[in-house]
Design an enzyme around this catalytic site. Structure first.
Site, PDB file in Angstrom:
ATOM      1  N   GLU A  90     -17.659  24.948  36.361  1.00 26.88           N
ATOM      2  CA  GLU A  90     -17.214  24.419  37.647  1.00 26.88           C
ATOM      3  C   GLU A  90     -15.934  23.600  37.480  1.00 26.88           C
ATOM      4  O   GLU A  90     -15.015  23.690  38.302  1.00 26.88           O
ATOM      5  CB  GLU A  90     -18.311  23.556  38.272  1.00 26.88           C
ATOM      6  CG  GLU A  90     -19.570  24.315  38.664  1.00 26.88           C
ATOM      7  CD  GLU A  90     -20.534  24.532  37.505  1.00 26.88           C
ATOM      8  OE1 GLU A  90     -21.599  25.126  37.735  1.00 26.88           O
ATOM      9  OE2 GLU A  90     -20.214  24.109  36.365  1.00 26.88           O
ATOM     10  N   ALA A 201     -32.165  52.726  14.330  1.00 29.30           N
ATOM     11  CA  ALA A 201     -31.435  53.995  14.409  1.00 29.30           C
ATOM     12  C   ALA A 201     -32.276  55.054  13.719  1.00 29.30           C
ATOM     13  O   ALA A 201     -32.838  54.802  12.648  1.00 29.30           O
ATOM     14  CB  ALA A 201     -30.067  53.878  13.747  1.00 29.30           C
ATOM     15  N   ARG A 231     -26.168  41.527  17.655  1.00 27.96           N
ATOM     16  CA  ARG A 231     -26.375  40.374  16.779  1.00 27.96           C
ATOM     17  C   ARG A 231     -25.650  39.146  17.311  1.00 27.96           C
ATOM     18  O   ARG A 231     -26.182  38.030  17.289  1.00 27.96           O
ATOM     19  CB  ARG A 231     -25.887  40.689  15.373  1.00 27.96           C
ATOM     20  CG  ARG A 231     -26.736  41.696  14.617  1.00 27.96           C
ATOM     21  CD  ARG A 231     -26.123  42.004  13.271  1.00 27.96           C
ATOM     22  NE  ARG A 231     -26.837  43.080  12.566  1.00 27.96           N
ATOM     23  CZ  ARG A 231     -26.374  43.686  11.497  1.00 27.96           C
ATOM     24  NH1 ARG A 231     -25.183  43.352  10.992  1.00 27.96           N
ATOM     25  NH2 ARG A 231     -27.087  44.640  10.914  1.00 27.96           N
ATOM     26  N   LEU A 251     -26.412  41.377   7.581  1.00 25.45           N
ATOM     27  CA  LEU A 251     -26.875  40.917   8.900  1.00 25.45           C
ATOM     28  C   LEU A 251     -25.884  39.986   9.564  1.00 25.45           C
ATOM     29  O   LEU A 251     -26.265  39.026  10.248  1.00 25.45           O
ATOM     30  CB  LEU A 251     -28.249  40.236   8.788  1.00 25.45           C
ATOM     31  CG  LEU A 251     -29.393  41.095   8.245  1.00 25.45           C
ATOM     32  CD1 LEU A 251     -30.697  40.303   8.254  1.00 25.45           C
ATOM     33  CD2 LEU A 251     -29.546  42.390   9.041  1.00 25.45           C
ATOM     34  N   GLY A 337     -38.008  47.276   9.208  1.00 24.68           N
ATOM     35  CA  GLY A 337     -38.540  48.612   9.002  1.00 24.68           C
ATOM     36  C   GLY A 337     -39.782  48.867   9.830  1.00 24.68           C
ATOM     37  O   GLY A 337     -40.232  48.007  10.603  1.00 24.68           O
ATOM     38  N   GLY A 338     -40.352  50.049   9.645  1.00 28.41           N
ATOM     39  CA  GLY A 338     -41.463  50.476  10.483  1.00 28.41           C
ATOM     40  C   GLY A 338     -42.700  49.618  10.376  1.00 28.41           C
ATOM     41  O   GLY A 338     -43.391  49.388  11.375  1.00 28.41           O
ATOM     42  N   ALA A 342     -44.131  47.627  13.595  1.00 28.05           N
ATOM     43  CA  ALA A 342     -45.468  47.891  14.148  1.00 28.05           C
ATOM     44  C   ALA A 342     -46.245  46.595  14.306  1.00 28.05           C
ATOM     45  O   ALA A 342     -46.956  46.395  15.300  1.00 28.05           O
ATOM     46  CB  ALA A 342     -46.221  48.859  13.240  1.00 28.05           C
TER      47      ALA A 342
END
Length: 530
Positions: A90, A201, A231, A251, A337-338, A342
């Site tokens: 503002e 990916a 990121r 990262l 990772g998977g 999960a």
């Protein structure tokens, strides 16, 4: 390269906005005015989005000031909150507008913070001579909600809040842009956890690496640049120990934006290499989350490198999210990772998915996939990324009218349970004759089936429900007197009763003998349901 995700922010808008009235009729002029209001609010949201990642745990603010001339409305000043401690938008917009602020309108994507310690934004608008303020959404924090609006109105300024004082289809779209730009803060405020995004990916056949573990590179340079942007919008990026061992990631947000999220490694055993890019904390901090007592010597090694180590009694995604919430995080990006993905999904901490699908096929029976085992054995258990809002949609399921069918589809495609509930209630008020005649008698059964579906899908929810055996469950909502308990306990608490009924059913399935002796009271309570 196919990129699948929900849009993160409002679309790009021109830097200068001009709207000329083309009709002398009051209706046309009013529509033109609303359209200009909506455009300016979207512009304010677009500006606010520039600070994503820099302002946590505070909101993203944007401000646009426009002249109020009905013949030619134009933007004369704008600004956005760059980061914590910088000049409010503002103030920036007022300085850019100069004398043209007199009698002008200020457009804010979010109600500004206004308290004893900070009244800068409101004071700047009042002292500049702004005559009208249009606000996209109210402040999400309860102790600030409405304070700035009351302060502005007390000084004689006209204040319009989208969705309250101004309503139309164009205005609804502007409100959505305001919600999107501060989605992490709104979600954190409403649900008590940071907003978490899972990114991965994969190849066209659903692999995130070859059978050998090699994964560089699945996606394109354009996709990787998009990841750097993600990121840069996040407060922290999380990976598991396996990712550190196999990929040795940096990262970092290598996009020149200047914001580097904290890097977090989750590892129960601390079986991690001594040499890794993540242990270099010269520019970007790293935190390692582990289980209490794991490899004390390696913890000392990490500490000597400047890496923060946090121990948890039991390490899982939920406790880490609770911890990051306490540290003020708004947005978390999971690049794991998977297996860890999960676990994060099973613990209910993933709220959005960005999937980059490359036009490649690599095959391999043992090649890893983006999501590990979730314990699902039937396709009917598969998670849908677009929520199916069961209870509200069933209000109109038997309606043959075109309006009712359209409402059913809108509810089914709603982006959140709250939006689905709002759509259902709105349609019920506007077209009561379209609601199925037996709705009041069957809605509890519909809700019960929805709850059972959800709790059966997520094993951690079932475990949590069973852990409450012997306790009376009460839905905490003070606003919904039908499903909730009410502020003073005057609510009907049907949701709590249904959860107790579901708990009884699960207990009966696991141990019929135990259920016969412990669940009698709950079954009696459920019999009271209409």
């Amino acid at each position: 390269m196919v990129y699948a995700a929900v849009a993160v922010g409002p679309s790009n808008l021109p830097s200068r906005l001009i709207c000329r009235a083309t009709s002398s009729s009051s209706s046309s002029s009013f529509s033109s005015s609303l359209a200009f209001d909506a455009t300016c609010i979207k512009r304010a949201a677009h500006l606010a989005d520039k600070s994503a990642g820099f302002t946590a745990p505070h909101p993203n603010f944007g401000c646009v000031i426009a002249t109020a001339d009905a013949e030619e409305r134009s933007v004369v000043g704008e600004g956005y909150l760059y980061a914590q401690g910088t000049s409010p938008p503002e103030v920036q917009a007022v300085q850019a507008s100069g004398d043209r602020c007199r009698g002008a309108t200020a457009y804010l994507n979010l109600e500004p913070s206004h308290c004893l310690g900070d009244q800068t934004a409101v004071s700047a608008l009042i002292q500049a001579g702004i005559s009208r303020v249009v606000i996209g959404i109210r402040h999400p924090l309860h102790h600030l909600r409405g304070k700035a609006i009351r302060a502005l109105r007390s000084e004689g300024l006209l204040v319009d809040v989208l969705g309250e004082d101004l309503q139309c289809k164009t205005i609804e779209e502007a409100v959505e842009s305001c919600l999107l730009v501060n989605a992490p803060l709104l979600y954190r405020t409403a649900c008590g956890v940071p907003f978490s995004v899972l990114k991965y990916a994969m190849t066209l056949d659903g692999k995130i690496a070859a059978s050998s573990g090699h994964a560089s590179w699945i996606s394109s340079k354009k996709s990787r640049n998009r990841v750097f942007e993600l990121r840069g919008r996040s407060d922290a990026v999380i990976v598991g120990g396996n990712t550190v061992r196999k990929d040795n990631p940096r990262l970092t947000a290598r996009h020149g934006g200047g914001h580097f999220p904290q890097r977090i490694v989750m590892s129960t055993s601390l079986d991690l290499p001594e040499t890794a890019y993540l242990w270099d904390v010269t520019e970007v901090p790293t935190m390692v989350a582990t289980q209490r007592g794991a490899r004390r010597s390696f913890q000392k090694f990490l500490a000597s490198k400047g890496v923060e180590v946090v121990e948890f009694e039991i390490l899982n995604p939920k406790v880490v999210m609770d911890y990051l919430y306490d540290r003020g995080c708004l947005s978390i990006l999971w690049e794991c990772g998977g297996t860890l993905a999960a676990s994060a999904i099973s613990h209910g901490v993933i709220h959005k998915v960005h999937a980059f699908v490359a036009p490649k096929i690599i095959g391999g029976k043992n090649a890893p996939s983006p999501i590990g085992e979730l314990g699902m054995v039937e396709m009917s258990q598969a998670l849908e990324l677009n929520d199916v809002h069961y209870e509200q949609a069933h209000k109109f399921v038997r309606v043959d009218d075109l309006v009712g069918k359209n409402c059913f589809e809108d509810i089914k495609n709603a982006k959140s349970p709250e939006e689905a509930a709002r759509l259902g209630r709105k349609m019920q008020r506007q077209f009561p004759d379209l609601v199925r005649s037996d709705w009041e008698s069957i809605k509890i059964n519909v809700m019960y089936r929805a709850l059972k579906c959800k709790f059966s899908t997520y094993s951690n929810l079932t475990s949590m429900l069973l852990s409450t055996a012997g306790s009376v469950l009460v839905e905490a909502s003070p606003h919904d007197l039908f499903w909730g308990g009410g502020r003073d306990g005057e609510g009907l608490n049907y949701l709590g009763r249904l959860l107790m009924q579901l708990r009884s059913e699960f207990l009966a399935e696991s141990s019929s003998e135990t259920n016969e002796t412990t669940c009698g009271l709950e079954e009696n309570e459920v019999q009271k349901l209409p």
